[in-house]
Design a protein around this motif. Structure first.
Motif, PDB file in Angstrom:
ATOM      1  N   ASP A 148      47.770  44.348  51.047  1.00 55.06           N
ATOM      2  CA  ASP A 148      46.463  43.795  50.726  1.00 55.06           C
ATOM      3  C   ASP A 148      46.123  44.131  49.274  1.00 55.06           C
ATOM      4  O   ASP A 148      46.178  45.290  48.865  1.00 55.06           O
ATOM      5  CB  ASP A 148      45.404  44.381  51.671  1.00 55.06           C
ATOM      6  N   ARG A 149      45.760  43.115  48.489  1.00 51.27           N
ATOM      7  CA  ARG A 149      45.532  43.322  47.075  1.00 51.27           C
ATOM      8  C   ARG A 149      44.285  44.164  46.788  1.00 51.27           C
ATOM      9  O   ARG A 149      44.096  44.646  45.677  1.00 51.27           O
ATOM     10  CB  ARG A 149      45.448  41.987  46.329  1.00 51.27           C
ATOM     11  N   ARG A 150      43.434  44.368  47.785  1.00 48.98           N
ATOM     12  CA  ARG A 150      42.240  45.184  47.581  1.00 48.98           C
ATOM     13  C   ARG A 150      42.532  46.679  47.658  1.00 48.98           C
ATOM     14  O   ARG A 150      41.687  47.501  47.297  1.00 48.98           O
ATOM     15  CB  ARG A 150      41.178  44.814  48.618  1.00 48.98           C
ATOM     16  N   ASN A 152      44.586  50.313  46.758  1.00 48.60           N
ATOM     17  CA  ASN A 152      44.868  50.946  45.471  1.00 48.60           C
ATOM     18  C   ASN A 152      46.272  51.538  45.437  1.00 48.60           C
ATOM     19  O   ASN A 152      47.052  51.400  46.380  1.00 48.60           O
ATOM     20  CB  ASN A 152      43.805  51.999  45.167  1.00 48.60           C
ATOM     21  N   GLU A 199      45.154  37.006  49.988  1.00 45.37           N
ATOM     22  CA  GLU A 199      44.730  38.399  49.807  1.00 45.37           C
ATOM     23  C   GLU A 199      45.889  39.391  49.915  1.00 45.37           C
ATOM     24  O   GLU A 199      45.699  40.593  49.702  1.00 45.37           O
ATOM     25  CB  GLU A 199      43.640  38.778  50.807  1.00 45.37           C
ATOM     26  N   GLU A 200      47.090  38.898  50.229  1.00 43.32           N
ATOM     27  CA  GLU A 200      48.249  39.777  50.306  1.00 43.32           C
ATOM     28  C   GLU A 200      49.150  39.564  49.090  1.00 43.32           C
ATOM     29  O   GLU A 200      49.452  38.430  48.725  1.00 43.32           O
ATOM     30  CB  GLU A 200      49.053  39.527  51.583  1.00 43.32           C
TER      31      GLU A 200
END
Length: 235
Positions: A148-150, A152, A199-200
């Motif tokens: 998930d790009r959100r 860290n 989002e991935e």
């Protein structure tokens, strides 16, 4: 890996060490299939990898058969050469290599091409070998890993531990792997084939299967520096 009767004679540490030491990047596979139950077992065991607050930030897309072929075709027919494509989701390598990493990178590349009989000026043959990444080196199973790009950087570390766990679990079943960052910049070609949402981030691929020991490239054994070069004991 070791024969079952030999495994019974070894300690747990010796069995684990054998799995880790025998793990290497295999670049030619037999067409022998790997059943879904075995793949599920590998991923189930690998999912015991640690992650911060047990977030388990990994996603895996398992491809084989016609869907794997479609993925390969989409990349190879894109017209975008690997040396020209933009790494717009994340950057794997530094903009400019420096020592000691430059020498290590060159050494393994030269060693591979030497085994394949590819000269330093044979650019087209080098490209053809690199393109074999996108067929998963003919492995019957391809894995695409996303995150998930959100999330860290800590979750990327967790994903790395999961990737290693997949490769070690595969060795425990006499299977080999090859982790492949080469897939990452082709996420636009990969997403529609596998239904990966925006989002991935596509982090890497991985070939999974049985080694073709007759191929010269599988004789490659990359070197590791001695422990003294990267460890400091501070007392």
């Amino acid at each position: 890996m070791l024969a079952p009767e030999k495994k019974n004679e070894l300690s747990v540490s010796e069995i684990v060490d054998e799995a880790m030491l025998s793990r290497r990047s295999v670049r030619a596979f037999l067409p022998r299939p790997v059943d879904d139950d075995t793949i599920r077992d590998i991923l189930r065991v690998a999912a015991r990898a640690p992650s911060g607050t047990n977030m388990q930030p990994w996603k895996v897309y398992v491809v084989s058969g016609e869907r794997k072929q479609a993925l390969s075709d989409a990349i190879l027919s894109s017209g975008v050469r690997p040396e020209k494509i933009e790494w717009d989701e994340y950057k794997y390598y530094p903009d400019k290599f420096f020592e000691p990493y430059l020498s290590r990178r060159r050494a393994v590349g030269f060693a591979l091409y030497s085994l394949l009989g590819i000269g330093r000026r044979e650019v087209e043959r080098m490209r053809a070998q690199h393109d074999r990444n996108f067929t998963f080196f003919d492995a019957p199973v391809g894995l695409i890993f996303t995150i998930d790009r959100r999330l860290n950087k800590g979750s990327w570390i967790d994903l790395g531990m999961f990737l290693q766990s997949v490769m070690i679990a595969a060795r425990g079943r006499d299977l080999h792997t090859c982790p492949q960052a080469a897939f990452a910049p082709y996420h636009r070609q990969i997403r529609p084939i596998l239904g990966i949402p925006d989002e991935e981030i596509v982090v890497c691929g991985m070939a999974l299967g049985y080694e073709d020991a007759s191929k010269p490239e599988n004789a490659l054994r990359s070197e590791r520096v001695p422990v003294e070069e990267f460890v400091s004991f501070v007392r």
